[in-house]
Design a protein around this motif. Structure first.
Motif, PDB file in Angstrom:
ATOM      1  N   ALA A  81      66.791 -34.246 -89.804  1.00 52.09           N
ATOM      2  CA  ALA A  81      66.502 -33.556 -91.064  1.00 52.09           C
ATOM      3  C   ALA A  81      65.985 -32.114 -90.551  1.00 52.09           C
ATOM      4  O   ALA A  81      66.253 -31.199 -91.579  1.00 52.09           O
ATOM      5  CB  ALA A  81      65.046 -34.188 -91.533  1.00 52.09           C
ATOM      6  N   TYR A  82      65.491 -32.028 -89.481  1.00 50.87           N
ATOM      7  CA  TYR A  82      65.106 -30.582 -88.969  1.00 50.87           C
ATOM      8  C   TYR A  82      66.183 -29.874 -88.416  1.00 50.87           C
ATOM      9  O   TYR A  82      66.195 -28.340 -88.250  1.00 50.87           O
ATOM     10  CB  TYR A  82      63.992 -30.637 -87.826  1.00 50.87           C
ATOM     11  N   PHE A  83      67.460 -30.614 -88.212  1.00 53.44           N
ATOM     12  CA  PHE A  83      68.663 -29.946 -87.317  1.00 53.44           C
ATOM     13  C   PHE A  83      69.178 -28.622 -88.183  1.00 53.44           C
ATOM     14  O   PHE A  83      69.472 -27.756 -87.447  1.00 53.44           O
ATOM     15  CB  PHE A  83      69.656 -31.013 -87.201  1.00 53.44           C
ATOM     16  N   PRO A  84      69.324 -28.970 -89.440  1.00 52.81           N
ATOM     17  CA  PRO A  84      69.835 -27.277 -89.853  1.00 52.81           C
ATOM     18  C   PRO A  84      68.928 -26.266 -89.798  1.00 52.81           C
ATOM     19  O   PRO A  84      69.611 -25.014 -89.898  1.00 52.81           O
ATOM     20  CB  PRO A  84      69.941 -27.734 -91.625  1.00 52.81           C
ATOM     21  N   GLN A  85      67.782 -26.490 -89.520  1.00 54.70           N
ATOM     22  CA  GLN A  85      66.850 -25.132 -89.441  1.00 54.70           C
ATOM     23  C   GLN A  85      66.800 -24.549 -87.987  1.00 54.70           C
ATOM     24  O   GLN A  85      66.223 -23.611 -87.625  1.00 54.70           O
ATOM     25  CB  GLN A  85      65.487 -25.493 -89.911  1.00 54.70           C
ATOM     26  N   ILE A  86      67.538 -25.223 -87.229  1.00 51.71           N
ATOM     27  CA  ILE A  86      67.326 -24.760 -85.609  1.00 51.71           C
ATOM     28  C   ILE A  86      68.417 -23.818 -85.523  1.00 51.71           C
ATOM     29  O   ILE A  86      69.651 -23.770 -85.767  1.00 51.71           O
ATOM     30  CB  ILE A  86      67.903 -26.043 -84.797  1.00 51.71           C
ATOM     31  N   SER A  87      68.029 -22.752 -85.149  1.00 57.60           N
ATOM     32  CA  SER A  87      68.719 -21.423 -85.306  1.00 57.60           C
ATOM     33  C   SER A  87      69.636 -21.065 -83.932  1.00 57.60           C
ATOM     34  O   SER A  87      70.530 -20.648 -83.925  1.00 57.60           O
ATOM     35  CB  SER A  87      67.980 -20.097 -85.674  1.00 57.60           C
ATOM     36  N   SER A  88      68.952 -21.671 -82.763  1.00 59.47           N
ATOM     37  CA  SER A  88      69.564 -21.365 -81.685  1.00 59.47           C
ATOM     38  C   SER A  88      70.632 -22.236 -81.106  1.00 59.47           C
ATOM     39  O   SER A  88      70.508 -23.443 -81.603  1.00 59.47           O
ATOM     40  CB  SER A  88      68.541 -21.827 -80.490  1.00 59.47           C
ATOM     41  N   VAL A  89      71.703 -21.922 -80.796  1.00 67.31           N
ATOM     42  CA  VAL A  89      72.853 -22.575 -80.455  1.00 67.31           C
ATOM     43  C   VAL A  89      72.605 -23.600 -79.163  1.00 67.31           C
ATOM     44  O   VAL A  89      73.228 -24.751 -79.374  1.00 67.31           O
ATOM     45  CB  VAL A  89      74.028 -21.579 -80.002  1.00 67.31           C
ATOM     46  N   LYS A  90      71.907 -23.160 -78.191  1.00 71.44           N
ATOM     47  CA  LYS A  90      71.770 -24.079 -77.158  1.00 71.44           C
ATOM     48  C   LYS A  90      70.844 -25.298 -77.621  1.00 71.44           C
ATOM     49  O   LYS A  90      71.049 -26.381 -77.186  1.00 71.44           O
ATOM     50  CB  LYS A  90      70.839 -23.184 -76.087  1.00 71.44           C
ATOM     51  N   ASP A  91      69.716 -24.938 -78.370  1.00 73.40           N
ATOM     52  CA  ASP A  91      68.851 -26.086 -78.850  1.00 73.40           C
ATOM     53  C   ASP A  91      69.758 -27.122 -79.735  1.00 73.40           C
ATOM     54  O   ASP A  91      69.447 -28.051 -79.670  1.00 73.40           O
ATOM     55  CB  ASP A  91      67.629 -25.464 -79.666  1.00 73.40           C
ATOM     56  N   ARG A  92      70.623 -26.619 -80.542  1.00 76.40           N
ATOM     57  CA  ARG A  92      71.494 -27.558 -81.288  1.00 76.40           C
ATOM     58  C   ARG A  92      72.458 -28.251 -80.372  1.00 76.40           C
ATOM     59  O   ARG A  92      72.560 -29.527 -80.620  1.00 76.40           O
ATOM     60  CB  ARG A  92      72.384 -26.526 -82.130  1.00 76.40           C
ATOM     61  N   LYS A  93      72.990 -27.671 -79.471  1.00 73.88           N
ATOM     62  CA  LYS A  93      73.737 -28.710 -78.444  1.00 73.88           C
ATOM     63  C   LYS A  93      73.129 -29.713 -77.778  1.00 73.88           C
ATOM     64  O   LYS A  93      73.306 -30.465 -77.438  1.00 73.88           O
ATOM     65  CB  LYS A  93      74.420 -27.362 -77.476  1.00 73.88           C
ATOM     66  N   SER A 130      71.466 -34.907 -76.445  1.00 70.05           N
ATOM     67  CA  SER A 130      70.202 -35.993 -76.297  1.00 70.05           C
ATOM     68  C   SER A 130      70.580 -37.153 -77.328  1.00 70.05           C
ATOM     69  O   SER A 130      70.260 -38.139 -76.742  1.00 70.05           O
ATOM     70  CB  SER A 130      69.009 -35.444 -76.531  1.00 70.05           C
ATOM     71  N   ASP A 131      71.033 -36.861 -78.336  1.00 66.72           N
ATOM     72  CA  ASP A 131      71.374 -38.093 -79.218  1.00 66.72           C
ATOM     73  C   ASP A 131      72.517 -38.836 -78.903  1.00 66.72           C
ATOM     74  O   ASP A 131      72.523 -40.052 -78.992  1.00 66.72           O
ATOM     75  CB  ASP A 131      71.853 -37.436 -80.681  1.00 66.72           C
ATOM     76  N   ILE A 132      73.462 -38.293 -78.158  1.00 67.83           N
ATOM     77  CA  ILE A 132      74.431 -39.332 -77.539  1.00 67.83           C
ATOM     78  C   ILE A 132      73.823 -39.907 -76.531  1.00 67.83           C
ATOM     79  O   ILE A 132      74.064 -41.150 -76.153  1.00 67.83           O
ATOM     80  CB  ILE A 132      75.665 -38.537 -76.940  1.00 67.83           C
ATOM     81  N   VAL A 148      75.866 -48.395 -80.094  1.00 66.68           N
ATOM     82  CA  VAL A 148      77.237 -47.571 -79.728  1.00 66.68           C
ATOM     83  C   VAL A 148      77.846 -46.787 -80.999  1.00 66.68           C
ATOM     84  O   VAL A 148      78.462 -45.842 -80.828  1.00 66.68           O
ATOM     85  CB  VAL A 148      78.127 -48.831 -79.627  1.00 66.68           C
ATOM     86  N   GLY A 149      77.715 -47.385 -82.283  1.00 69.77           N
ATOM     87  CA  GLY A 149      78.119 -46.452 -83.390  1.00 69.77           C
ATOM     88  C   GLY A 149      77.564 -45.406 -83.466  1.00 69.77           C
ATOM     89  O   GLY A 149      78.241 -44.148 -83.884  1.00 69.77           O
ATOM     90  N   GLN A 150      76.119 -45.293 -83.421  1.00 69.08           N
ATOM     91  CA  GLN A 150      75.380 -44.054 -83.271  1.00 69.08           C
ATOM     92  C   GLN A 150      75.998 -43.071 -82.387  1.00 69.08           C
ATOM     93  O   GLN A 150      75.784 -41.977 -82.427  1.00 69.08           O
ATOM     94  CB  GLN A 150      73.905 -44.423 -83.248  1.00 69.08           C
ATOM     95  N   ALA A 151      76.027 -43.575 -80.944  1.00 70.35           N
ATOM     96  CA  ALA A 151      76.528 -42.780 -79.741  1.00 70.35           C
ATOM     97  C   ALA A 151      77.678 -42.305 -80.358  1.00 70.35           C
ATOM     98  O   ALA A 151      78.273 -41.011 -80.000  1.00 70.35           O
ATOM     99  CB  ALA A 151      76.481 -43.355 -78.514  1.00 70.35           C
ATOM    100  N   PHE A 152      78.726 -42.907 -80.829  1.00 65.59           N
ATOM    101  CA  PHE A 152      80.095 -42.358 -81.330  1.00 65.59           C
ATOM    102  C   PHE A 152      80.232 -41.629 -82.376  1.00 65.59           C
ATOM    103  O   PHE A 152      80.779 -40.497 -82.292  1.00 65.59           O
ATOM    104  CB  PHE A 152      80.892 -43.738 -81.634  1.00 65.59           C
ATOM    105  N   LEU A 153      79.186 -41.635 -83.320  1.00 64.81           N
ATOM    106  CA  LEU A 153      78.816 -40.582 -84.465  1.00 64.81           C
ATOM    107  C   LEU A 153      78.470 -39.314 -83.880  1.00 64.81           C
ATOM    108  O   LEU A 153      78.867 -38.204 -84.344  1.00 64.81           O
ATOM    109  CB  LEU A 153      78.120 -41.167 -85.464  1.00 64.81           C
ATOM    110  N   ARG A 213      80.112 -35.607 -83.711  1.00 61.56           N
ATOM    111  CA  ARG A 213      79.546 -34.398 -84.041  1.00 61.56           C
ATOM    112  C   ARG A 213      79.329 -33.340 -82.981  1.00 61.56           C
ATOM    113  O   ARG A 213      79.687 -32.155 -83.370  1.00 61.56           O
ATOM    114  CB  ARG A 213      77.940 -34.779 -84.457  1.00 61.56           C
ATOM    115  N   PHE A 214      79.384 -33.805 -81.823  1.00 59.52           N
ATOM    116  CA  PHE A 214      79.349 -32.836 -80.975  1.00 59.52           C
ATOM    117  C   PHE A 214      80.881 -32.159 -80.852  1.00 59.52           C
ATOM    118  O   PHE A 214      81.120 -31.047 -80.550  1.00 59.52           O
ATOM    119  CB  PHE A 214      79.182 -33.570 -79.539  1.00 59.52           C
ATOM    120  N   GLN A 215      81.834 -33.085 -81.045  1.00 58.36           N
ATOM    121  CA  GLN A 215      83.361 -32.390 -80.775  1.00 58.36           C
ATOM    122  C   GLN A 215      83.562 -31.625 -82.153  1.00 58.36           C
ATOM    123  O   GLN A 215      84.134 -30.611 -81.760  1.00 58.36           O
ATOM    124  CB  GLN A 215      84.228 -33.698 -81.044  1.00 58.36           C
ATOM    125  N   LEU A 216      83.005 -31.827 -83.161  1.00 56.79           N
ATOM    126  CA  LEU A 216      83.006 -31.119 -84.348  1.00 56.79           C
ATOM    127  C   LEU A 216      82.428 -29.780 -84.161  1.00 56.79           C
ATOM    128  O   LEU A 216      82.959 -28.607 -84.703  1.00 56.79           O
ATOM    129  CB  LEU A 216      82.600 -31.700 -85.699  1.00 56.79           C
TER     130      LEU A 216
END
Length: 200
Positions: free
Chosen positions: A57-69, A74-76, A129-134, A138-141
């Motif tokens: 939910a907080y992800f769109p508000q993260i402005s730093s590219v490094k923090d988003r990555k 970490s989700d993977i 496993v499905g969550q890791a794949f999604l 998202r990382f590839q996108l």
């Protein structure tokens, strides 16, 4: 939801005792470690889900590219780790359930709860496993788009821009001269109509 079912089943009906005993034992082959593992993994997985739900939910508000990555990586990693822990838990609980003796639970109390814990441990493997794949998608996108892009692109240099960039009026008058409005293309005869043109 699956983690709640697993640890809830074990906490509620995962401990039974014989008729001649007062102390309760774990329903999985009287192995306290099996019950502890199911409860611990279930509770921690539930808390982890809440944490990553808040991060999503907080992800769109993260402005730093490094923090988003870092968040997506970490989700993977966390999803793959939990898939492994649920696989271990499924194997461990199934093995201990098969090794359980009938004399330890003659009235077959808690059998449904034990089977529910094993079943939802199995479902949790594929969920994580499905969550890791999604998360990997998202990382590839993000790697292919501007989500993780560190290169700044000047909008005025964009070739697809449909209009010319803004120029200062003072600069334009120095280069071209004083601005004058051109006469209208369909100029009419002022003498016959009685109109007079005004200069501004």
């Amino acid at each position: 939801v699956f983690s709640i079912v697993v640890f809830g089943s074990i906490v509620n009906e995962g401990y039974v005792n014989r008729l001649d005993e007062t102390q309760e034992h774990c329903i999985f082959n009287r192995n306290r470690n099996a019950c502890n593992y199911g409860i611990t993994v279930g509770v921690l997985a539930f808390l982890s889900c809440l944490l990553y739900l808040a991060l999503d939910a907080y992800f769109p508000q993260i402005s730093s590219v490094k923090d988003r990555k870092k968040a997506v990586l970490s989700d993977i990693g966390v999803s793959a780790f939990w898939a492994f822990l649920w696989f271990v838990g499924f194997c461990f609980l199934t093995n201990q359930w098969q090794a359980s003796k009938e004399e330890d639970n003659p009235m077959n109390e808690g059998g449904d709860a034990a089977r529910a814990a094993i079943t939802f441990s199995f479902f949790s493997i594929f969920t994580w496993v499905g969550q890791a794949f999604l998360a990997y998608q998202r990382f590839q996108l993000g790697a292919d788009s501007a989500l993780f892009s560190q290169d700044y692109m000047d909008p005025s240099q964009d070739s697809g821009m449909p209009y010319a960039p803004y120029t200062n009026e003072e600069d334009a008058t120095d280069a071209v001269g004083t601005y004058q409005q051109p006469p209208p293309a369909d100029a009419f005869d002022t003498e016959t109509q009685g109109y007079q043109t005004q200069n501004y």
